[in-house]
Each structure stands twice: as structure tokens, then as C-alpha cells.
Design an enzyme around this catalytic site. Sequence first.
Site, short mmCIF file in Angstrom:
data_model
loop_
_atom_site.label_atom_id
_atom_site.label_comp_id
_atom_site.label_asym_id
_atom_site.label_seq_id
_atom_site.Cartn_x
_atom_site.Cartn_y
_atom_site.Cartn_z
N CYS A 134 85.98 -8.43 52.58
CA CYS A 134 86.90 -9.75 52.68
C CYS A 134 87.36 -10.08 50.69
O CYS A 134 88.71 -10.09 50.89
CB CYS A 134 86.79 -10.23 53.73
SG CYS A 134 86.12 -9.95 55.06
N CYS B 99 82.32 -13.18 53.62
CA CYS B 99 82.22 -11.29 53.72
C CYS B 99 82.81 -10.94 52.45
O CYS B 99 83.82 -11.03 51.37
CB CYS B 99 83.28 -11.22 54.66
SG CYS B 99 83.78 -9.34 54.41
#
Length: 331
Positions: free
Chosen positions: A229, A226
Site C-alpha cells: 500500500c 501494509c
Amino acid sequence: MKKGLVVVFLFVATLTSVAQETVSFVAEIANRNGDVIYIRDIRNKPVKEIKLNEKGVFAATFPVEENFYLMFDGVEYAQLFLKNGFDLKLVMNAQNFDASLQFSGKGAEENNYIAQANLLDQKYDYEGLLLLEEADFTKKVDEKINAELSKLNQSKLDAKFIELQKNNVQMGSQGIKQYYAESQKNKRFNNTVAPSFDYLNHAGGKMKLEDLKGKYVYVDVWATWCGPCRAEIPSLKKIEEKYHGKKIAFVSVSVDAEKDFEKWKKFVTDQALGGIQLYADKSWNSDFIKSFEINSIPRFILIDPSGKVVDANAARPSNPKLQEQLDKLLQ
């Protein structure tokens, strides 16, 4: 025309035809994360594996369909727009991944546009946007989207690129509106008892939420694949350092698939991630993840010392509002 000239002409014509049916891609990457980069399509399916050559660069020529692609270096992803006939060169520093992307050659304008657009998007105050009342939120989102579409309409970029990028912008608009609706819905979890977890700890053994009773718990739900993230990691490290020794625990819960378990372990070690690093036992189907109805990441949750949810959709580490909230709670 002489026979020799005919042969030369045919040879040049053949080279031109080949060039038009393939894309040439060269990448010079400082502080690279590995000796192989992968080009994948938007569904993350492999398109081309490019190995480091004897000159210390990644270079390949291959056919593509005119579309967006992903370049993966083993740790990070970069978005590309590729088209047969492009002669594209990338120079970047993997330690400053997104901010260092710089393209030159045929196709550079479109790819520099993507790089800058993604960088601006990362800096946009989405957290502040989510705090607005619905009418103000909708107005702000529509203004942002219309400005991006207007910029594309005024550009002289590849027509197919403009079409695809407009679709991305519209999908982004739908995504943030959906996320807003979910964040409003998540408020119902506030002031309720948080569901527990019992996850594998990167440092060894397992850990339950009850093990942290008496402390505030800031939970970061993430995954190694991600991009947004990973973009929060530097800010999270600073937050952890600022509140070190305070009555708060920083817990990162990975939802990486089982097949990526070793990748998660290596990433945590290589990136020297702090806090408490846990691995969700069933990825997205883990009880804790399902209890909070988490279907997109990163997601941040703040729990109080008694185990009640303070904020089921807490601010990101990069958002100054998080420190404001923690300062009040920990004073």
C-alpha cells in the site's frame, strides 16, 4: 601448555561460542524515521528493540532461530534472514527505503538476495497479469515461479534460507492465483450501485460517498502497516496532481485497527498525503469493506458520477493502465 595460554585459549573459545549462539546486527540509516528499530518474527511478535547509540548507529547482539524476520523502523518494514553466527551490517536511506537496502558481512548474500527479490516483485506487472485469460494467467505464473525456484537451486546460499525462500515463492504463487480468482469474482460488482460509506475525514468531520456525487471516485483501501500500500503512495500523488481540477475525487480509506488510529493520523500528516483521507469505522468489518468482500489490500475501486461501480478491482496508481482508463473517462 602454560597456564596463561590455557586461560587465553578458554577466553577465546568462550567468545567464539557466544558469537555462534547470537547474531550481530548493525544498521546505519540515513534520514531515519526514529531512534528505535524493532526486530520482529514472521508473526510480528517482538524479538529485539534496538536503540540508536552514541555513534549514530543501531547495533545489537542477540540470539535467534534461523528464520525470516521483520525490521520495523516505526514506518516501514524490511525482511531479514537471521541466523546465529551472522555478523550483519545494513546501510540504507529511509527516504528510499526498499531500493536502498544494502547488506555486508556474514549473512549478506542471503539478505541482499531478499532485498533484490522484493524489489523486483514490487516492479512486476501483476495488474497486467490479472487481465489475462485464465489459461494464459496460469502459464505466466508458473513460468515466473519456476524461474525463481531454478535461480534458488543454482545459488550457493544457506540451505535453510533456500528451503524457506522456496516456501515463500510457492506461497506467493498460491496467493496470486487466489487473488486472480477473487478479481474474476469481483467483476460481478461492476455496473451495480456502490455501497455507501460514512467515515471520519482526516481533514475534519465525516464524509459520505453521496457527498461526492457528480464526480468519479477512485477509492484506495489501505493501511499504514501494509508495505505494498505504501509503495503506491508516490504514484498516487502523481495521479492526484495530474488530474487535479478534473471531475474526479481520490479517496483513501484506511482499515487500520482502532488501536492504530493515532498512528494513521500522524502518518497522513507526516507523509503529506493528498486526496481525501478517511478512516473506516470498523476496520475490516466496516460495511463498505464487507460489501466489496475485501480481504486483502491494497484494493482500488472506481465509481462513476452516478454512484455506479465502473471497476471493482481497478488498476493501481503505478499501473499505466489506470491513466489510460481515466483519460478516456475524463476526456
